[in-house]
Scaffold this motif. Structure first.
Motif, PDB file in Angstrom:
ATOM      1  N   GLU A   1       2.198 -39.246 -16.033  1.00 45.96           N
ATOM      2  CA  GLU A   1       2.038 -37.791 -16.064  1.00 45.96           C
ATOM      3  C   GLU A   1       2.609 -37.068 -14.852  1.00 45.96           C
ATOM      4  OE1 GLU A   1      -2.159 -37.261 -16.628  1.00 45.96           O
ATOM      5  OE2 GLU A   1      -1.976 -37.398 -18.802  1.00 45.96           O
ATOM      6  N   LEU A   2       3.511 -37.707 -14.126  1.00 44.60           N
ATOM      7  CA  LEU A   2       4.087 -37.036 -12.953  1.00 44.60           C
ATOM      8  C   LEU A   2       5.131 -36.016 -13.390  1.00 44.60           C
ATOM      9  CD1 LEU A   2       4.740 -39.989 -10.455  1.00 44.60           C
ATOM     10  CD2 LEU A   2       2.881 -38.328 -10.375  1.00 44.60           C
ATOM     11  N   SER A   3       5.120 -34.873 -12.697  1.00 43.78           N
ATOM     12  CA  SER A   3       6.196 -33.903 -12.932  1.00 43.78           C
ATOM     13  C   SER A   3       7.441 -34.454 -12.226  1.00 43.78           C
ATOM     14  CB  SER A   3       5.814 -32.549 -12.351  1.00 43.78           C
ATOM     15  OG  SER A   3       5.741 -32.654 -10.936  1.00 43.78           O
ATOM     16  N   ILE A   4       8.592 -33.856 -12.484  1.00 44.57           N
ATOM     17  CA  ILE A   4       9.821 -34.353 -11.843  1.00 44.57           C
ATOM     18  C   ILE A   4       9.687 -34.313 -10.316  1.00 44.57           C
ATOM     19  CG2 ILE A   4      12.323 -33.962 -11.579  1.00 44.57           C
ATOM     20  CD1 ILE A   4      12.283 -32.881 -14.485  1.00 44.57           C
ATOM     21  N   ARG A   5       9.100 -33.226  -9.826  1.00 47.12           N
ATOM     22  CA  ARG A   5       8.925 -33.087  -8.380  1.00 47.12           C
ATOM     23  C   ARG A   5       7.982 -34.136  -7.812  1.00 47.12           C
ATOM     24  NH1 ARG A   5       7.807 -27.017  -6.251  1.00 47.12           N
ATOM     25  NH2 ARG A   5       7.592 -27.764  -4.115  1.00 47.12           N
TER      26      ARG A   5
ATOM     27  N   ALA B   1       8.601 -37.240  -5.097  1.00 42.00           N
ATOM     28  CA  ALA B   1       7.757 -37.443  -3.917  1.00 42.00           C
ATOM     29  C   ALA B   1       7.143 -38.840  -3.932  1.00 42.00           C
ATOM     30  CB  ALA B   1       6.652 -36.398  -3.895  1.00 42.00           C
ATOM     31  N   PHE B   2       6.739 -39.262  -5.120  1.00 44.80           N
ATOM     32  CA  PHE B   2       6.094 -40.576  -5.262  1.00 44.80           C
ATOM     33  C   PHE B   2       7.092 -41.699  -4.975  1.00 44.80           C
ATOM     34  CE2 PHE B   2       4.358 -44.065  -8.002  1.00 44.80           C
ATOM     35  CZ  PHE B   2       3.186 -44.265  -7.285  1.00 44.80           C
TER      36      PHE B   2
ATOM     37  N   HIS C   1      -2.097 -39.614  -2.161  1.00 43.95           N
ATOM     38  CA  HIS C   1      -1.307 -40.692  -2.755  1.00 43.95           C
ATOM     39  C   HIS C   1      -2.045 -41.392  -3.881  1.00 43.95           C
ATOM     40  CE1 HIS C   1       0.989 -40.525   1.202  1.00 43.95           C
ATOM     41  NE2 HIS C   1       1.691 -39.915   0.271  1.00 43.95           N
ATOM     42  N   GLU C   2      -3.354 -41.503  -3.712  1.00 43.76           N
ATOM     43  CA  GLU C   2      -4.181 -42.108  -4.751  1.00 43.76           C
ATOM     44  C   GLU C   2      -4.047 -41.298  -6.050  1.00 43.76           C
ATOM     45  OE1 GLU C   2      -6.004 -44.838  -5.026  1.00 43.76           O
ATOM     46  OE2 GLU C   2      -6.851 -44.275  -6.983  1.00 43.76           O
ATOM     47  N   GLN C   3      -4.083 -39.985  -5.906  1.00 45.74           N
ATOM     48  CA  GLN C   3      -3.944 -39.100  -7.076  1.00 45.74           C
ATOM     49  C   GLN C   3      -2.570 -39.271  -7.723  1.00 45.74           C
ATOM     50  OE1 GLN C   3      -4.718 -35.037  -6.088  1.00 45.74           O
ATOM     51  NE2 GLN C   3      -6.759 -35.096  -6.996  1.00 45.74           N
ATOM     52  N   LEU C   4      -1.552 -39.333  -6.868  1.00 52.25           N
ATOM     53  CA  LEU C   4      -0.189 -39.511  -7.387  1.00 52.25           C
ATOM     54  C   LEU C   4      -0.065 -40.846  -8.113  1.00 52.25           C
ATOM     55  CD1 LEU C   4       2.310 -38.262  -4.630  1.00 52.25           C
ATOM     56  CD2 LEU C   4       1.949 -37.309  -6.906  1.00 52.25           C
ATOM     57  N   LEU C   5      -0.705 -41.853  -7.517  1.00 53.00           N
ATOM     58  CA  LEU C   5      -0.643 -43.191  -8.108  1.00 53.00           C
ATOM     59  C   LEU C   5      -1.291 -43.195  -9.499  1.00 53.00           C
ATOM     60  CD1 LEU C   5      -0.083 -46.300  -7.021  1.00 53.00           C
ATOM     61  CD2 LEU C   5      -2.537 -46.387  -7.218  1.00 53.00           C
ATOM     62  N   GLN C   6      -2.456 -42.578  -9.607  1.00 53.73           N
ATOM     63  CA  GLN C   6      -3.129 -42.511 -10.912  1.00 53.73           C
ATOM     64  C   GLN C   6      -2.270 -41.755 -11.928  1.00 53.73           C
ATOM     65  OE1 GLN C   6      -5.599 -44.273 -11.696  1.00 53.73           O
ATOM     66  NE2 GLN C   6      -6.714 -44.687  -9.822  1.00 53.73           N
ATOM     67  N   LYS C   7      -1.696 -40.655 -11.472  1.00 54.06           N
ATOM     68  CA  LYS C   7      -0.849 -39.874 -12.375  1.00 54.06           C
ATOM     69  C   LYS C   7       0.392 -40.671 -12.792  1.00 54.06           C
ATOM     70  CE  LYS C   7      -0.636 -35.092 -12.226  1.00 54.06           C
ATOM     71  NZ  LYS C   7      -0.275 -33.799 -11.586  1.00 54.06           N
ATOM     72  N   ALA C   8       0.939 -41.406 -11.834  1.00 58.88           N
ATOM     73  CA  ALA C   8       2.120 -42.218 -12.147  1.00 58.88           C
ATOM     74  C   ALA C   8       1.760 -43.264 -13.207  1.00 58.88           C
ATOM     75  CB  ALA C   8       2.640 -42.889 -10.879  1.00 58.88           C
TER      76      ALA C   8
ATOM     77  N   GLN D   1       8.964 -45.946  -1.116  1.00 60.89           N
ATOM     78  CA  GLN D   1      10.003 -46.590  -0.302  1.00 60.89           C
ATOM     79  C   GLN D   1       9.551 -46.782   1.144  1.00 60.89           C
ATOM     80  OE1 GLN D   1      13.385 -44.158  -1.202  1.00 60.89           O
ATOM     81  NE2 GLN D   1      13.938 -45.400  -2.969  1.00 60.89           N
ATOM     82  N   GLN D   2       8.626 -45.914   1.572  1.00 61.10           N
ATOM     83  CA  GLN D   2       8.147 -46.015   2.955  1.00 61.10           C
ATOM     84  C   GLN D   2       6.877 -46.836   3.092  1.00 61.10           C
ATOM     85  OE1 GLN D   2       7.404 -41.986   3.863  1.00 61.10           O
ATOM     86  NE2 GLN D   2       9.549 -41.365   3.772  1.00 61.10           N
ATOM     87  N   CYS D   3       6.034 -46.788   2.063  1.00 59.66           N
ATOM     88  CA  CYS D   3       4.694 -47.365   2.194  1.00 59.66           C
ATOM     89  C   CYS D   3       4.542 -48.640   1.363  1.00 59.66           C
ATOM     90  CB  CYS D   3       3.664 -46.313   1.781  1.00 59.66           C
ATOM     91  SG  CYS D   3       1.994 -46.934   1.829  1.00 59.66           S
ATOM     92  N   LYS D   4       4.508 -49.755   2.096  1.00 58.08           N
ATOM     93  CA  LYS D   4       4.426 -51.049   1.414  1.00 58.08           C
ATOM     94  C   LYS D   4       3.113 -51.219   0.664  1.00 58.08           C
ATOM     95  CE  LYS D   4       7.550 -54.064   3.887  1.00 58.08           C
ATOM     96  NZ  LYS D   4       7.674 -55.147   4.864  1.00 58.08           N
ATOM     97  N   ALA D   5       2.041 -50.686   1.253  1.00 61.92           N
ATOM     98  CA  ALA D   5       0.714 -50.848   0.646  1.00 61.92           C
ATOM     99  C   ALA D   5       0.651 -50.164  -0.721  1.00 61.92           C
ATOM    100  CB  ALA D   5      -0.356 -50.274   1.569  1.00 61.92           C
ATOM    101  N   CYS D   6       1.141 -48.926  -0.762  1.00 59.82           N
ATOM    102  CA  CYS D   6       1.134 -48.187  -2.033  1.00 59.82           C
ATOM    103  C   CYS D   6       2.047 -48.864  -3.052  1.00 59.82           C
ATOM    104  CB  CYS D   6       1.594 -46.744  -1.833  1.00 59.82           C
ATOM    105  SG  CYS D   6       0.259 -45.651  -1.338  1.00 59.82           S
ATOM    106  N   LYS D   7       3.174 -49.337  -2.566  1.00 56.31           N
ATOM    107  CA  LYS D   7       4.143 -49.982  -3.460  1.00 56.31           C
ATOM    108  C   LYS D   7       3.512 -51.232  -4.093  1.00 56.31           C
ATOM    109  CE  LYS D   7       9.031 -51.130  -3.654  1.00 56.31           C
ATOM    110  NZ  LYS D   7       9.294 -52.556  -3.799  1.00 56.31           N
TER     111      LYS D   7
END
Lengths: 80, 191
Positions: A16-20, A24-25, A5-12, A30-36
């Motif tokens: 640089e996130l792909s559509i897929r 996923a992100f 998730h950390e990697q996804l967050l940095q990419k976001a 929507q599920q993880c309050k901390a990440c949000k």
């Protein structure tokens, strides 16, 4: 935050996130309050940092630069 | 058709000071802003930004148009700022108060009513805090954050200015963002 998730967050944040990955992100946020909260905080911070761009050079800046140019270089040629 | 910018650079290279004056006018805000956000002090930033232009003028013959003129200027200014920061280091500690004066123009800071005054003061404090926190970042991360978010440059431009490969530039942005986030979190909580 897990490594994946950390990697996804940095990419976001880099846009640089792909559509897929974007799907996923979004689903994860929507599920993880901390990440949000983390994502929103950094986004907010970036907006604030960007606001620091609204300054201009002081008055007389150009004239001061021109005064410091060496006299030997004062050759002029007409602009064509 | 040759762009005005290219014409100005070409003429300036031949020693035309009027043309160079045009280039200073075009880029002064960007170069001053970079110096101010890097250094955090108006007077020093003005000196440095002026020095960058004088240095550029003296080295115009070395500029080749593989890079944009702005990239070349940014590189000169960034290097001057980093040199200055390195020289400054011995006489400043992390606890020392940093300049909190912010660079917004006077006009931007004139409140339109009594109510607005509070907001203006609050906003100014917020900006000063953020500037202060950016000033505390190690110079390599500070440069990355400023070029990316304040100067709004692409990774490729940043790579040319910082003379580093794109992946390294990215790592510096990430690291800078992480470091800044930690203090930003505290600032947000204290509100």
């Amino acid at each position: 935050m897990s490594c994946e998730h950390e990697q996804l967050l940095q990419k976001a944040l880099d846009g640089e996130l792909s559509i897929r990955e974007q799907e996923a992100f979004t689903a994860h946020l929507q599920q993880c309050k901390a990440c949000k909260a983390e994502y929103e905080l950094v986004e907010h911070m970036i907006v604030d940092v960007k606001k620091l761009a609204d300054i201009s050079a002081p008055l007389g800046f150009t004239a001061n630069v021109m005064r410091q140019l060496p006299a030997g270089h004062k050759k002029k040629s007409p602009i064509r | 058709m040759e762009s005005l910018l290219k014409k100005l650079v070409k003429a300036a290279k031949k020693g035309d000071q009027h043309a160079f004056e045009g280039l200073v006018e075009l880029y002064k805000d960007r170069i001053y802003r970079l110096a101010f956000r890097m250094i955090g002090d108006r007077h020093e930033a003005e000196d440095l930004a002026q020095e960058a232009f004088v240095k550029a003028y003296m080295n115009l013959d070395k500029y080749d148009d593989t890079y944009a003129f702005s990239t070349w200027l940014y590189r000169i200014a960034t290097n001057l700022c980093i040199d200055r920061l390195r020289k400054k280091k011995p006489d400043y500690s992390m606890d020392a108060p940093l300049s909190t004066s912010d660079g917004g123009t006077l006009y931007q800071q004139i409140p339109h009513s009594e109510e607005a005054l509070e907001t203006v003061v609050e906003k100014r404090e917020e900006r000063a805090t953020l500037q202060e926190e950016i000033s505390k970042l190690p110079e390599k991360y500070r440069t990355a954050i400023i070029l990316k978010y304040i100067e709004d440059l692409s990774l490729e431009e940043m790579s040319a200015i910082m003379e580093l490969p794109v992946p390294t530039v990215k790592t510096r942005i990430h690291r800078g963002r992480e470091l800044l986030k930690k203090v930003y979190k505290k600032v947000m909580k204290s509100r």
